[in-house]
Design a protein around this motif. Structure first.
Motif, PDB file in Angstrom:
ATOM      1  N   ASN A   1      60.084   2.355  27.292  1.00  0.00           N
ATOM      2  CA  ASN A   1      59.453   2.865  28.552  1.00  0.00           C
ATOM      3  C   ASN A   1      58.534   1.560  29.160  1.00  0.00           C
ATOM      4  OD1 ASN A   1      58.611   4.546  30.767  1.00  0.00           O
ATOM      5  ND2 ASN A   1      56.712   5.340  29.550  1.00  0.00           N
ATOM      6  N   ASP A   2      59.029   0.425  29.222  1.00  0.00           N
ATOM      7  CA  ASP A   2      58.230  -0.555  29.441  1.00  0.00           C
ATOM      8  C   ASP A   2      58.795  -1.557  30.698  1.00  0.00           C
ATOM      9  OD1 ASP A   2      57.007   0.109  27.288  1.00  0.00           O
ATOM     10  OD2 ASP A   2      56.638  -1.695  26.403  1.00  0.00           O
ATOM     11  N   GLU A   3      59.959  -1.686  30.879  1.00  0.00           N
ATOM     12  CA  GLU A   3      60.546  -2.369  31.752  1.00  0.00           C
ATOM     13  C   GLU A   3      60.813  -2.175  33.173  1.00  0.00           C
ATOM     14  OE1 GLU A   3      61.077  -5.701  30.829  1.00  0.00           O
ATOM     15  OE2 GLU A   3      59.944  -5.063  29.011  1.00  0.00           O
ATOM     16  N   GLY A   4      60.408  -0.730  33.561  1.00  0.00           N
ATOM     17  CA  GLY A   4      60.715  -0.567  34.800  1.00  0.00           C
ATOM     18  C   GLY A   4      61.872   0.204  35.258  1.00  0.00           C
ATOM     19  N   GLU A   5      62.893  -0.026  34.659  1.00  0.00           N
ATOM     20  CA  GLU A   5      64.128   1.024  34.940  1.00  0.00           C
ATOM     21  C   GLU A   5      65.088   0.879  33.221  1.00  0.00           C
ATOM     22  OE1 GLU A   5      66.720  -2.826  36.412  1.00  0.00           O
ATOM     23  OE2 GLU A   5      65.698  -1.699  37.789  1.00  0.00           O
ATOM     24  N   ILE A   6      65.788   2.045  33.278  1.00  0.00           N
ATOM     25  CA  ILE A   6      66.381   2.144  32.049  1.00  0.00           C
ATOM     26  C   ILE A   6      67.839   2.469  32.309  1.00  0.00           C
ATOM     27  CG2 ILE A   6      66.542   3.804  30.067  1.00  0.00           C
ATOM     28  CD1 ILE A   6      63.759   4.822  30.619  1.00  0.00           C
ATOM     29  N   PRO A   7      68.483   1.527  31.644  1.00  0.00           N
ATOM     30  CA  PRO A   7      70.077   1.735  31.854  1.00  0.00           C
ATOM     31  C   PRO A   7      70.842   2.991  31.088  1.00  0.00           C
ATOM     32  CG  PRO A   7      69.766  -0.019  30.227  1.00  0.00           C
ATOM     33  CD  PRO A   7      68.383   0.345  30.924  1.00  0.00           C
ATOM     34  N   PHE A   8      71.695   3.696  31.240  1.00  0.00           N
ATOM     35  CA  PHE A   8      72.199   4.895  30.871  1.00  0.00           C
ATOM     36  C   PHE A   8      73.744   4.450  30.752  1.00  0.00           C
ATOM     37  CE2 PHE A   8      68.346   6.673  31.404  1.00  0.00           C
ATOM     38  CZ  PHE A   8      68.339   7.655  30.303  1.00  0.00           C
ATOM     39  N   ILE A   9      74.380   4.205  29.914  1.00  0.00           N
ATOM     40  CA  ILE A   9      75.828   3.364  29.705  1.00  0.00           C
ATOM     41  C   ILE A   9      76.740   4.420  28.864  1.00  0.00           C
ATOM     42  CG2 ILE A   9      77.113   1.489  29.241  1.00  0.00           C
ATOM     43  CD1 ILE A   9      74.248  -0.057  29.275  1.00  0.00           C
TER      44      ILE A   9
ATOM     45  N   ASP B   1      54.620   0.403  24.179  1.00  0.00           N
ATOM     46  CA  ASP B   1      55.241   0.529  22.494  1.00  0.00           C
ATOM     47  C   ASP B   1      56.280  -0.489  22.362  1.00  0.00           C
ATOM     48  OD1 ASP B   1      54.856   1.897  19.752  1.00  0.00           O
ATOM     49  OD2 ASP B   1      57.033   1.886  20.374  1.00  0.00           O
ATOM     50  N   TYR B   2      57.198  -0.676  23.146  1.00  0.00           N
ATOM     51  CA  TYR B   2      58.168  -1.415  23.158  1.00  0.00           C
ATOM     52  C   TYR B   2      57.786  -2.785  23.141  1.00  0.00           C
ATOM     53  CZ  TYR B   2      62.410  -4.392  24.389  1.00  0.00           C
ATOM     54  OH  TYR B   2      63.138  -5.286  24.418  1.00  0.00           O
ATOM     55  N   ASN B   3      56.984  -3.279  24.139  1.00  0.00           N
ATOM     56  CA  ASN B   3      56.447  -4.802  24.183  1.00  0.00           C
ATOM     57  C   ASN B   3      55.864  -5.046  23.004  1.00  0.00           C
ATOM     58  OD1 ASN B   3      57.944  -5.450  26.541  1.00  0.00           O
ATOM     59  ND2 ASN B   3      56.249  -4.663  27.759  1.00  0.00           N
ATOM     60  N   ASN B   4      54.795  -4.065  22.513  1.00  0.00           N
ATOM     61  CA  ASN B   4      53.955  -4.493  21.420  1.00  0.00           C
ATOM     62  C   ASN B   4      54.570  -4.765  20.044  1.00  0.00           C
ATOM     63  OD1 ASN B   4      51.761  -4.367  23.160  1.00  0.00           O
ATOM     64  ND2 ASN B   4      51.434  -2.029  22.507  1.00  0.00           N
ATOM     65  N   LYS B   5      55.736  -3.746  19.752  1.00  0.00           N
ATOM     66  CA  LYS B   5      56.655  -4.160  18.908  1.00  0.00           C
ATOM     67  C   LYS B   5      57.221  -5.471  18.738  1.00  0.00           C
ATOM     68  CE  LYS B   5      57.174   0.620  16.868  1.00  0.00           C
ATOM     69  NZ  LYS B   5      55.893   1.104  17.368  1.00  0.00           N
ATOM     70  N   VAL B   6      57.823  -5.828  19.961  1.00  0.00           N
ATOM     71  CA  VAL B   6      58.644  -6.956  19.925  1.00  0.00           C
ATOM     72  C   VAL B   6      57.856  -8.181  19.740  1.00  0.00           C
ATOM     73  CG1 VAL B   6      60.013  -8.332  21.700  1.00  0.00           C
ATOM     74  CG2 VAL B   6      60.500  -6.071  21.500  1.00  0.00           C
ATOM     75  N   LYS B   7      56.484  -7.998  20.534  1.00  0.00           N
ATOM     76  CA  LYS B   7      55.512  -9.218  20.449  1.00  0.00           C
ATOM     77  C   LYS B   7      55.107  -9.333  19.015  1.00  0.00           C
ATOM     78  CE  LYS B   7      51.486 -10.901  22.612  1.00  0.00           C
ATOM     79  NZ  LYS B   7      50.925 -11.417  21.301  1.00  0.00           N
ATOM     80  N   ALA B   8      54.881  -8.448  18.176  1.00  0.00           N
ATOM     81  CA  ALA B   8      54.377  -8.445  16.801  1.00  0.00           C
ATOM     82  C   ALA B   8      55.398  -9.287  15.959  1.00  0.00           C
ATOM     83  CB  ALA B   8      54.215  -7.005  16.335  1.00  0.00           C
TER      84      ALA B   8
END
Length: 304
Positions: free
Chosen positions: A150-158, A231-238
């Motif tokens: 829920n970090d990037e402003g838009e979510i793709p559904f594919i 949460d997503y950005n924090n986990k990737v950054k870690a």
């Protein structure tokens, strides 16, 4: 005669060892090619990440660097322009740490578990084969069941479906009361949901469906939960901080394999796929990262 026989046995033993040794390309910078023999002719193929199998030579172009690891996590660095015999590459021990060891485990394991570079086509062919003689519901590809960034402003559904002319009704439902919180009609096989915070609440459960207009097929349902902002950005950054603190000079593709594998190990498959989608869109190694993402994503879907 006896000495010649012993020498021949030693040579054969050495060759068998070199041919059987498991080596993988972990870093490609610049231009490099593999050379294989087929029907007595040499074939030149652009070097790719992963196991270096059935390759006779490696060609390194000017200002290019290739790094290869063996099954003992030793490294061979090819940084001078020229042609190298793939059977007698020189591997050296390197100063290792826990992060490098984990990376080697991930790298060997990734290509062992996701060996096919045609995963996407295999998946689509399977879906289309199921579709013969009937119109099944679309296969929902992303997000999978689980938590969703829920970090990037838009979510793709594919989704994947054999029909190229169908009209679809895409819907997101509140899990608690089954009410529709978002819906749209489209002829595409994806929806880019902008401003998801207007419709979705963090740490709340939802499910999504795709109906074919005019069809009464039973729809697939995927449950998901939006995580807290950041949460997503924090986990990737870690994970990136771990790579940086270990002073490992990874290429963008090798780094993507490490991050995707680490997220997958934490049972965050949607995070892993989302990271792959973002990386291939923004990276100069987009073709290589796209291949890595397809191997992981579509093998995961085939397991489903």
């Amino acid at each position: 005669m006896q000495s010649i026989k012993i020498t021949l046995i030693l040579v054969l033993a050495c060759c068998c060892h070199l041919y059987s040794q498991s080596v993988s390309v972990i870093h490609i910078e610049g231009e490099a090619y593999s050379v294989t023999q087929k029907d007595g002719k040499e074939q030149y193929i652009k070097l790719m990440y992963g196991p270096l199998k059935h390759v006779d030579k490696v060609i390194i172009k000017q200002n290019s660097v290739v790094k290869i690891i063996n099954e003992n996590d030793q490294i061979c660095v090819l940084s001078r322009e020229g042609t190298y015999n793939a059977k007698v590459l020189e591997f050296k021990n390197v100063e290792t740490n826990s992060t490098f060891s984990k990376f080697c485990d991930y790298f060997h394991g990734f290509f062992g578990h996701h060996s096919s570079s045609e995963s996407k086509e295999n998946y689509k062919n399977t879906i289309y084969a199921i579709s013969r003689g009937s119109i099944p519901p679309p296969s929902l590809d992303f997000p999978l069941s689980g938590v969703l960034p829920n970090d990037e402003g838009e979510i793709p559904f594919i989704w994947t479906h054999a029909c190229d002319s169908c009209e679809y009704i895409f819907s997101i439902h509140d899990f608690s009361n089954k009410e529709i919180v978002y819906t749209i009609m489209t002829n595409d096989h994806m929806v880019e949901m902008k401003n998801p915070e207007k419709y979705l609440v963090s740490d709340k459960k939802y499910y999504w469906t795709v109906k074919i207009v005019g069809s009464n097929t039973e729809d697939e349902i995927i449950f998901f939960e939006i995580t807290s902002k950041g949460d997503y950005n924090n986990k990737v950054k870690a994970i990136e901080d771990t790579i940086n603190s270990a002073k490992l000079t990874f290429s963008e593709t090798a780094k993507a394999i490490f991050i995707i594998s680490e997220l997958d190990a934490s049972d965050l498959q949607n995070y892993a796929i989302f990271y792959g989608l973002k990386s291939k869109a923004n990276s100069k190694d987009s073709i290589a990262i796209s291949d890595i993402l397809d191997r992981y994503w579509y093998d995961t879907l085939m397991e489903k």
